[in-house]
Design an enzyme around this catalytic site. Sequence first.
Site, PDB file in Angstrom:
ATOM      1  N   SER A 163      39.232  88.071   5.412  1.00  0.00           N
ATOM      2  CA  SER A 163      38.838  88.241   6.808  1.00  0.00           C
ATOM      3  C   SER A 163      37.343  88.545   6.895  1.00  0.00           C
ATOM      4  O   SER A 163      36.528  87.797   6.362  1.00  0.00           O
ATOM      5  CB  SER A 163      39.693  89.341   7.448  1.00  0.00           C
ATOM      6  OG  SER A 163      39.533  89.370   8.833  1.00  0.00           O
ATOM      7  N   ASP A 329      47.927  81.479   9.906  1.00  0.00           N
ATOM      8  CA  ASP A 329      46.745  82.220  10.356  1.00  0.00           C
ATOM      9  C   ASP A 329      46.072  81.433  11.476  1.00  0.00           C
ATOM     10  O   ASP A 329      45.391  80.440  11.240  1.00  0.00           O
ATOM     11  CB  ASP A 329      45.787  82.425   9.187  1.00  0.00           C
ATOM     12  CG  ASP A 329      44.570  83.266   9.550  1.00  0.00           C
ATOM     13  OD1 ASP A 329      44.404  83.607  10.739  1.00  0.00           O
ATOM     14  OD2 ASP A 329      43.770  83.570   8.639  1.00  0.00           O
ATOM     15  N   HIS A 362      47.522  86.114  10.072  1.00  0.00           N
ATOM     16  CA  HIS A 362      46.259  86.439   9.417  1.00  0.00           C
ATOM     17  C   HIS A 362      46.404  87.546   8.380  1.00  0.00           C
ATOM     18  O   HIS A 362      45.702  87.560   7.365  1.00  0.00           O
ATOM     19  CB  HIS A 362      45.242  86.851  10.480  1.00  0.00           C
ATOM     20  CG  HIS A 362      43.903  87.225   9.941  1.00  0.00           C
ATOM     21  ND1 HIS A 362      43.098  86.330   9.267  1.00  0.00           N
ATOM     22  CD2 HIS A 362      43.230  88.410   9.950  1.00  0.00           C
ATOM     23  CE1 HIS A 362      41.983  86.931   8.908  1.00  0.00           C
ATOM     24  NE2 HIS A 362      42.035  88.188   9.301  1.00  0.00           N
TER      25      HIS A 362
END
Length: 393
Positions: A163, A329, A362
């Site tokens: 991320s 995601d 995610h």
Amino acid sequence: MSEYIDQIETGESVGLVEKQFFTFGADAPLVLESGRTLGPVTLAYETCGTLNKDRTNAILVCHALTGDSHVAGFYDPEDPKPGWWDLMVGPGKPIDTDKYFVICSNVVGGCMGSTGPMSENPGTGRPYGASFPVVTIGDMVRAQRRLVDSFGIDTLLAVVGGSVGGMQVLEWSVRYPHRVHAAIPLATTTKHSAQAIAFNEVARQAIMADPKWNRGDYYESGRPEHGLAVARMVGHITYLSDESMRHKFDRRLQDRVELSFDFEADFQVESYLRYQGNKFVDRFDANSFLYLTKAADYFNLENQYGEGSLVAAFSRASCRYLVVSFTSDWLYPTYQSKTMVKAMKKNSLDVSFCEIEAPWGHDAFLLPNTRLSDLLSGFLNKVCLHCRIGGPA
């Protein structure tokens, strides 16, 4: 970070770890990309494993948006919760602390021990608040480099992160190409989409609309808890997938058999989001959330290093890459990973790419996944063989 971390068995741990602090810039402040200066700067960090005599087995792990330096192990024997990536970092795990020396620091602008908005401004003796300068992913990485330098480490074996941590990995690989053997960006992007920026802006506005925010000056008068809780609720939705929310909640009611016909939390998903938001305000600073989301929105690798060309940006790089995306995601979808992989390959870089089937959205990089574990351990083993690097002496 994922709510699932509390519910999984992570195997053998590195044991007790200690949060440490590194301070620099008292005499020569850090010049930020905005043009402003910041100093002194303190980074909270932790280490696991042993640095070998050649100082060649170091791996830097970069945390996600609201993470911290507590990557693995426990602070206390009675601590019920290990570090946020204890699943991957430890003896015999993919990032094997019997072989590697692992460093993880809290980013500049954070609120977990590193210099950020809630830190004391040496010029006023009061918390910076909204007078804290805007920081970028590049500023975070430059501060990390100073920490790495303090260990006498010239080249990192690998930089790993997911991320916003993955953004830091990409930044390391092009800003300091000769100081990184391998880069592993997980579930990340080279720039935020308009949709990602939009979600962050809604979250920021929720904080700033709370009367208690008081233009960032709330450390004595009381925190904007409601605004921060709503901001977290917005963000948390982006971390999960439609499938995961359907599986976990669907339209099931919370502690009732009929609709209430009022504005209480009828549905389990409503109750869950409120719980996540309220839990978040106990550990995070609202101003830090504003600054870190802005840093993520400003990140644009192709503009920063390639004058608008991602191929040109990656022409600076020389390391090996392992790029990983996840099918569910939708915050940083696979097409964004494929775009960066294509730009890397146009520069004849050594790139491995895998899209992992995972239903959890995610947050999948934080959860148990045999495929991801095998990819990480196998890739790092190959990097060690290529570089002829052994573990601790």
